[in-house]
Scaffold this motif. Structure first.
Motif, short mmCIF file in Angstrom:
data_model
loop_
_atom_site.label_atom_id
_atom_site.label_comp_id
_atom_site.label_asym_id
_atom_site.label_seq_id
_atom_site.Cartn_x
_atom_site.Cartn_y
_atom_site.Cartn_z
N LEU A 209 55.34 -27.01 41.59
CA LEU A 209 56.46 -26.82 41.86
C LEU A 209 57.61 -26.65 40.72
CD1 LEU A 209 55.65 -30.19 43.58
CD2 LEU A 209 55.92 -27.48 44.89
N ALA A 210 57.59 -26.80 39.76
CA ALA A 210 59.01 -26.50 39.16
C ALA A 210 59.03 -24.85 38.78
CB ALA A 210 58.46 -27.39 37.40
N ALA A 211 57.54 -23.96 38.59
CA ALA A 211 57.47 -22.84 38.11
C ALA A 211 57.89 -22.50 38.71
CB ALA A 211 56.32 -22.52 37.51
N VAL A 212 56.66 -22.45 40.78
CA VAL A 212 57.75 -21.58 41.94
C VAL A 212 59.04 -21.53 42.28
CG1 VAL A 212 56.80 -21.73 44.27
CG2 VAL A 212 54.80 -21.71 42.67
N GLY A 213 59.88 -22.78 42.07
CA GLY A 213 61.02 -22.87 42.59
C GLY A 213 61.70 -21.75 41.85
N THR A 214 61.41 -21.83 40.44
CA THR A 214 62.15 -21.20 39.42
C THR A 214 62.35 -20.08 39.23
OG1 THR A 214 61.65 -23.23 37.66
CG2 THR A 214 62.53 -20.30 37.06
N ALA A 215 61.05 -19.37 39.95
CA ALA A 215 60.54 -18.55 39.21
C ALA A 215 61.19 -17.50 41.39
CB ALA A 215 58.89 -17.93 40.38
N LEU A 216 61.14 -18.58 42.05
CA LEU A 216 61.53 -17.95 43.09
C LEU A 216 63.42 -17.62 43.36
CD1 LEU A 216 60.42 -17.36 45.83
CD2 LEU A 216 61.01 -20.03 46.20
N ALA A 217 64.41 -18.20 43.12
CA ALA A 217 65.39 -18.58 42.17
C ALA A 217 65.69 -17.19 42.05
CB ALA A 217 65.99 -19.40 42.00
N ALA A 218 64.60 -16.93 40.43
CA ALA A 218 65.19 -16.31 39.65
C ALA A 218 64.86 -14.72 39.70
CB ALA A 218 64.22 -16.10 38.26
N SER A 219 63.18 -14.64 41.00
CA SER A 219 62.99 -13.28 41.06
C SER A 219 64.01 -12.60 42.06
CB SER A 219 61.70 -13.13 41.60
OG SER A 219 61.28 -13.99 42.50
N ILE A 220 64.70 -13.38 42.77
CA ILE A 220 65.65 -12.93 44.58
C ILE A 220 66.67 -12.62 43.06
CG2 ILE A 220 66.57 -13.61 45.77
CD1 ILE A 220 64.36 -15.02 47.23
N LEU A 221 67.27 -13.94 42.85
CA LEU A 221 68.51 -13.03 41.89
C LEU A 221 68.75 -12.06 41.08
CD1 LEU A 221 71.48 -14.24 41.45
CD2 LEU A 221 70.80 -15.70 39.38
N GLY A 222 67.50 -11.64 40.29
CA GLY A 222 67.07 -10.56 39.27
C GLY A 222 67.09 -9.53 39.96
N CYS A 223 67.00 -9.32 41.16
CA CYS A 223 67.45 -7.82 42.10
C CYS A 223 69.11 -7.66 41.59
CB CYS A 223 67.30 -8.65 44.06
SG CYS A 223 65.77 -8.28 43.79
N PHE A 224 70.02 -8.44 41.90
CA PHE A 224 71.35 -8.37 41.55
C PHE A 224 71.44 -7.76 40.12
CE2 PHE A 224 71.83 -10.43 45.94
CZ PHE A 224 73.01 -9.14 46.31
N PRO B 251 67.03 -3.09 50.31
CA PRO B 251 67.94 -4.58 49.71
C PRO B 251 66.34 -5.68 49.43
CG PRO B 251 69.35 -4.20 50.84
CD PRO B 251 68.38 -3.02 50.92
N GLU B 252 66.84 -5.74 51.08
CA GLU B 252 66.21 -6.92 51.40
C GLU B 252 64.91 -7.21 51.39
OE1 GLU B 252 67.93 -5.53 53.41
OE2 GLU B 252 69.52 -6.63 53.31
N ARG B 253 64.00 -6.30 51.58
CA ARG B 253 62.89 -5.79 51.41
C ARG B 253 62.24 -5.84 49.76
NH1 ARG B 253 58.09 -1.79 53.71
NH2 ARG B 253 56.66 -2.27 51.76
N MET B 254 62.89 -5.60 49.21
CA MET B 254 63.01 -5.60 47.34
C MET B 254 63.17 -7.12 47.20
SD MET B 254 64.65 -3.22 44.32
CE MET B 254 65.33 -3.84 43.26
N ALA B 255 63.68 -7.59 47.85
CA ALA B 255 63.87 -9.53 46.84
C ALA B 255 62.77 -9.75 47.72
CB ALA B 255 65.33 -9.66 48.36
N ALA B 256 62.22 -9.86 48.76
CA ALA B 256 61.12 -10.41 49.52
C ALA B 256 60.20 -10.29 48.62
CB ALA B 256 60.36 -9.65 50.63
N VAL B 257 60.06 -8.70 47.95
CA VAL B 257 58.67 -8.21 47.03
C VAL B 257 58.82 -8.82 46.14
CG1 VAL B 257 57.30 -6.47 45.96
CG2 VAL B 257 58.41 -6.32 48.36
N ALA B 258 60.36 -8.94 45.17
CA ALA B 258 60.37 -9.30 43.79
C ALA B 258 59.78 -10.93 44.24
CB ALA B 258 61.53 -9.21 43.41
N ALA B 259 60.27 -11.98 44.52
CA ALA B 259 59.78 -13.04 45.09
C ALA B 259 58.37 -13.16 45.49
CB ALA B 259 60.68 -13.93 46.40
N LEU B 260 57.54 -12.56 46.21
CA LEU B 260 56.27 -12.77 46.64
C LEU B 260 55.96 -12.59 44.88
CD1 LEU B 260 54.01 -13.12 48.66
CD2 LEU B 260 53.77 -10.57 47.95
N ILE B 261 55.89 -11.02 44.05
CA ILE B 261 55.63 -10.83 42.44
C ILE B 261 55.71 -12.21 41.50
CG2 ILE B 261 55.71 -9.42 40.68
CD1 ILE B 261 55.81 -7.29 42.33
#
Lengths: 264, 244
Positions: free
Chosen positions: A11-26, A210-220
């Protein structure tokens, strides 16, 4: 369910990865990878501060990361090149943190846990703080998405449309500090930038918006988090680096796949 | 009716004054062009007017609720950011499909709606920027060197498009350019800037003014007349700009 250390880690890793990967797009769009690195390196100084003052590590890390990020913002307006400022602050903060940790009286601390993460020891309390941080970052991203995008494209265009680019920059900085704070337990100070940059980079080829890139990044990012934990259990390897390894593997697949599709 | 006015603006970077004692006003429906050599403060003036720069002194007055459409000088979209022309129009507020289509059709680029911004030609790109700027039916359209990177026929076409848009929307237009000949022919009023306002008036008045000739040389007077009648010729003019 939360009694199981593996569930907590996942749960910790998934939460962190979710926020980091979407923010990471910016971070990728604005070419701020090194900025993320500098902020993350400052985390060790935050750890030392938190231990010295006997406060929560995540709070200490978030605080110092924010200070360093704001400092970079202020200094890079001046005549020094931004990359130079980042070089000074990133390594200065890391070195200062390492020295400060060594000077702490008494408690011998496991520095490796903070440099490379130790997600398997995440407590219920950590989990609550991590997800609170993740939800705040996701909410800010959702709420400011268009304004952040416009400020990323062109500050003057944003101003003319009634969006204050300075404010959006500040929000981005705040979010970055937040992600560094929640990620310190998961992948550690040295690998946080990987979690920001790699999923976004891997998502680029598969994206036309951009939205699709964020979604794919989150998935990855989430796939890398879960895959990395599985890998580390299987091979008995450190979890943080394992997560990053899976992310890199996904990036390589995306790049090769993209090249293959293009040449076909 | 005055839409926007500036009084005694002074803007400086560090100790260097870029603009001094600049006052101007834009009335509804008119096309005003700011010309001036490189480094004369043209972009600085526009950025002050849209609120991106705070002047050291002086005042900027806007009519209450003034709607401004802005086309920046250059918009470099990072290759890592995927963005279609249609999605670009949605920033910062989503617009309906019909609104987007109308704007893109008006600027002649409806066919590129689903293309990536990075893949557009210079002319198409500027037209998409213009389409976005007219989405909110602006009362004032502000363009900063909008034809940079376009060849002369392309630039002439773009300025004619702006005249058409003005006729359609009835908006005022304030633009900056260093392409004197093409721009001035399309203007109601020209302001010649070089840190301060050297002279202003109709294109004929300004091109005959000594201050203008001192900045740009005398060759441009004839070129102006030429271009007023024929926009499409390919000529290679050199600006004899004496910078400060």
């Amino acid at each position: 369910m939360l009694d199981d250390f593996l569930v907590r880690a996942a749960l910790a890793a998934v939460g962190t990865a979710l926020a980091a990967s979407i923010l990471g797009c910016f971070v990728v769009w604005r070419r701020m990878a090194y900025f993320g690195d500098a902020t993350a390196h400052a985390a060790i100084l935050g750890v030392a501060l938190a231990l010295a003052l006997n406060v929560s590590v995540i709070a200490g890390v978030g605080f110092v990361a924010l200070i360093v990020a704001l400092l970079i913002h202020r200094l890079s307006d001046r005549q020094q090149g931004t990359d130079t400022i980042l070089g000074v602050l990133a390594h200065g903060a890391l070195a200062l943190g390492l020295v400060a940790v060594a000077l702490l009286p008494g408690a011998r601390i496991d520095l490796e846990a903070y440099l490379f993460g130790d997600v398997l020891t995440v407590t219920r309390g950590d989990l609550a703080v991590i997800w609170a941080g993740v939800l705040v970052v996701l909410a800010l991203l959702w709420w400011h998405w268009s304004a952040l995008l416009l400020a990323t494209l062109n500050p003057d265009l944003a101003t003319a449309s009634g969006v204050d680019p300075q404010r959006e920059n500040l929000i981005l900085t705040l979010m970055l500090a937040g992600v560094v704070a929640v990620a310190i337990k998961v992948v550690g100070a040295l690998l946080i930038t990987a979690l920001l940059v790699i999923p976004a980079a891997a998502a680029r080829r598969a994206s036309n918006g951009p939205e699709r890139m964020a979604a794919v990044a989150a998935l990855i990012g989430v796939t890398a988090a879960l895959g990395g934990i599985a890998l580390s259990l299987q091979l008995d390897t450190p979890t943080g680096p394992s997560i990053v390894c899976v992310a890199v593997a996904l990036f390589a697949c995306a790049s090769l796949g993209g090249r293959f599709i293009r040449s076909a | 009716m005055t839409l926007l006015s500036a009084e005694n603006l002074r803007v400086s970077y560090g100790t260097t004054a870029i603009l001094q004692d600049v006052s101007l006003s834009i009335a509804a429906g008119e096309i005003v062009t700011i010309v001036g050599p490189n480094g004369s403060g043209k972009s600085t003036l526009l950025r002050s007017l849209i609120g991106a720069l705070r002047p050291d002194s002086g005042r900027i007055l806007r009519e209450a609720g003034l709607r401004i459409g802005y086309v920046p000088q250059k918009l470099s979209i990072d290759a890592t950011l995927p963005l279609t022309a249609r999605r670009f129009l949605d920033l910062p507020r989503r617009v309906s499909r019909a609104q987007a289509e109308t704007a893109l059709t008006r600027t002649g680029v409806a066919h590129v709606a689903n293309r990536q911004m990075a893949d557009l030609s210079g002319g198409q790109f500027q037209r998409v920027l213009l389409a976005r700027a007219i989405l909110n039916a602006p009362q004032l359209l502000i363009l900063d060197e909008a034809t940079q990177g376009l060849d002369q026929p392309g630039a002439a076409q773009f300025y004619r498009l702006i005249e058409d848009v003005r006729a359609d929307l009835g908006c005022a237009v304030l633009m900056v350019s260093h392409e004197l000949h093409v721009v001035m022919s399309a203007s109601d009023r020209v302001i010649c800037l070089n840190g301060h306002i050297c002279c202003e008036g109709t294109p004929e008045v300004v091109s005959a003014a000594p201050a203008y000739r001192e900045l740009f040389g005398t060759g441009t007077g004839g070129a102006l007349a030429l271009y007023r009648h024929d926009h499409d010729h390919h000529h290679h003019h050199h600006h004899h700009g004496t910078t400060d």
